[in-house]
Design a protein around this motif. Structure first.
Motif, PDB file in Angstrom:
ATOM      1  N   ILE A  59      13.389 -60.756 -29.134  1.00  0.00           N
ATOM      2  CA  ILE A  59      13.324 -61.281 -27.706  1.00  0.00           C
ATOM      3  C   ILE A  59      14.348 -60.738 -26.754  1.00  0.00           C
TER       4      ILE A  59
ATOM      5  N   ASP B 172       8.224 -64.475 -33.265  1.00  0.00           N
ATOM      6  CA  ASP B 172       7.709 -65.021 -34.394  1.00  0.00           C
ATOM      7  C   ASP B 172       6.664 -64.224 -35.118  1.00  0.00           C
TER       8      ASP B 172
ATOM      9  N   GLU C 211       8.683 -64.915 -27.391  1.00  0.00           N
ATOM     10  CA  GLU C 211       8.762 -65.574 -28.430  1.00  0.00           C
ATOM     11  C   GLU C 211       7.624 -65.630 -29.373  1.00  0.00           C
TER      12      GLU C 211
END
Length: 539
Positions: free
Chosen positions: A483, A453, A449
């Protein structure tokens, strides 16, 4: 010394979820290992018709009855031989591990000729060389049960050929270091594989089954026109009576293993090494509770003191500087009577924690205490306060201390192992003596994650710089790809398949595995070997 108390609640929902998830991962590990055994077992009828033992049975006959065997790298090559996890057969074509033979601890490699005739599988070269490296570092006699079709020419890769030469380099170095190298030839050992027995100090060959030659009859005829039988070129009896390649001629597999056991006993390898007598108390808490302690989701907290309480003798742990850099946990304990320093994490490494770890590493080196690293960290902490607090310099000091430690280092990946935290906590790239993983462990440059991001922020900023409208759909698609990529590469099974550890272990076996590894390192440090200038040359 103070004993740790446990605060887990086995009746809690979190404990039950952890237990179920990690149990499933352990079941997956055992199923993959069983897949390899089952494929070899399918060849039993063919082996029995030839009067041979299956490779697994050869290993069983060689080992001392009831003694422990620490198998290494059982998942080597997983998903590299076949991309489908449901069809991949891990193990890289052979078994490797540390076991007892006639009361001597030895490194044992067994070609699994029940699978594709023992042909070299993906990661096979790397697994073999890792076994050799451990044998050299830990002064373990090296025993190879040989029967292999050699390289798979249909899947030929030039790098496998070139890097494969290092196997013979390390066989020579083992012998010159004063460490016995023993080959037991049960079947084919041809072409480059013929140098396995050629570079061994002692060779046992099985009559009518063993073969060792540089060129078999077809290649010989194609290259020179000469016609000869396999027995004339490289049969066991010829090598025992004519070429001098074999010291011992065995009647069958079982007889060859009997000879090998008698040979290792005759070498009196432990003559300078009195066996230490150790007394210790078991941990106060059950190892079975490890499954409920370890979260399958690395984002959930894992209190490493609960782990220490289940691996340390009497659950006793003398914590070092507990109130300074408290997210880094350091302290003294014993495992099966062997004193150690433990370094672990209950969060990211901050400047104070890194400085504390550096102090502790150097103090353990001063006291000659082995270091056990239990990895569970999202990495070195970032931010203005930590940068101004000297995170780079303190993290660097920790890495320098760990890299130059003069005592054994054993690493277990228990949870997250992200970023430079993997480095500072003695990751595989820093050559710990042994490195194992729990099945729930995750290793990557950062969390999936977090990576997604980061890339989303960079992508949006790039669009804005070009005065384009921010394409949120494209960003979300990119996030999903990042991911998926990170999740696919960071799990313990994938890493172990690439030899980035020495094996995935059941968390409940952590104390046993650590005890075995510590005993190997302790024995190596006390053992006196007698190096010679060159490897033992055959007549």
């Amino acid at each position: 010394m103070p004993a740790l108390e446990s605060r887990i609640v086995p009746e809690s929902e979190a404990y039950r979820q952890n237990h179920a998830a990690v149990s499933d991962l352990v079941d997956r590990l055992r199923a993959l290992e069983a897949r390899t055994r089952d494929k070899s077992e399918a060849s039993r009828e063919r082996f029995e018709r030839r009067g041979q033992l299956l490779p697994a049975d050869r290993l069983g006959r060689l080992l001392d009855a009831g003694a422990p065997f620490l198998e290494l790298s059982t998942l080597a090559g997983f998903c590299l031989d076949h991309p489908d996890p449901e069809r991949s057969v891990p193990g890289a074509g052979f078994m490797a591990g540390i076991g007892w033979v006639s009361g001597v601890r030895a490194m044992i490699v067994v070609d699994d000729s029940g699978i594709d005739a023992g042909a070299v599988q993906p990661m096979g070269i790397e697994k073999f060389q890792r076994a050799q490296a451990i044998a050299l570092a830990q002064k373990l006699p090296f025993i190879h049960l040989v029967e292999s079709a050699g390289a798979n020419l249909l899947a030929y890769r030039v790098e496998t050929f070139v890097n494969g030469g290092s196997i013979f380099y390390w066989l020579s170095r083992l012998s010159a270091a004063g460490i016995p190298v023993i080959s037991v030839v049960h079947g084919s050992s041809t072409a480059g594989g013929a140098y396995m027995p050629g570079l061994s100090d002692y060779v046992v060959m099985v009559r009518e089954r063993a073969r060792a030659f540089l060129a078999g009859p077809p290649l010989l005829k194609a290259a020179t026109g000469e016609v000869a039988t396999e027995e004339e070129l490289g049969g066991a009896e010829m090598h025992a009576t004519v070429s001098g390649q074999a010291e011992y001629l065995a009647e069958d597999d079982a007889d060859a293993l009997r000879i090998t056991r008698e040979l290792l006993a005759a070498l009196d390898w432990n003559r300078d090494l009195p066996s230490p007598t150790r007394s210790y108390a078991p941990p106060r808490f059950s190892a079975d509770e490890m499954l409920g302690i370890a979260p399958a989701d690395h984002r959930k907290p894992l209190d490493m003191r609960e782990v220490i309480a289940r691996i340390a003798d009497g659950s006793v742990f003398l914590e070092f500087k507990p109130d300074y850099g408290p997210a880094t946990v350091t302290g003294h304990a014993a495992i099966c009577g062997m004193r150690v320093g433990i370094i672990t994490n209950n969060g990211p490494l901050d400047p104070a924690g890194a400085a504390k770890a550096t102090h502790f590493i150097q103090a353990c080196c001063q006291s000659d205490l082995p270091l056990v690293y239990l990895q569970n960290t999202t990495g070195f902490i970032v931010g203005k306060a930590s940068e101004q607090g000297g995170m780079i310099k303190h993290g660097s000091k920790m890495i320098q201390a760990m890299s130059n430690a003069t005592v054994p280092r054993i690493t277990v990946h228990c949870g997250a192992s992200f970023g430079a935290g993997n480095y500072g906590m003695s990751g595989r790239g820093f050559f710990p003596d042994f490195c194992f993983s729990w099945p729930n462990a995750r290793t990557a440059v950062m969390g999936a994650e977090q990576a997604a991001d980061t890339m989303a922020t960079v992508m949006a900023a790039g669009m804005q710089r070009k005065e384009q409208a921010v394409d949120h759909a494209a960003i979300e698609a990119m996030r999903a790809r990042v991911i998926e990529t990170f999740e696919r590469q960071s799990d313990a099974f994938t890493l172990s398949g690439r030899l980035l550890d020495d094996g995935v272990i059941d968390p409940r076996d952590t104390r046993k595995v650590l005890a075995c590894a510590l005993a190997v390192c302790d024995e190596a440090r006390r053992r006196v070997v007698r190096p010679i200038q060159f490897a033992v040359a055959r007549p």
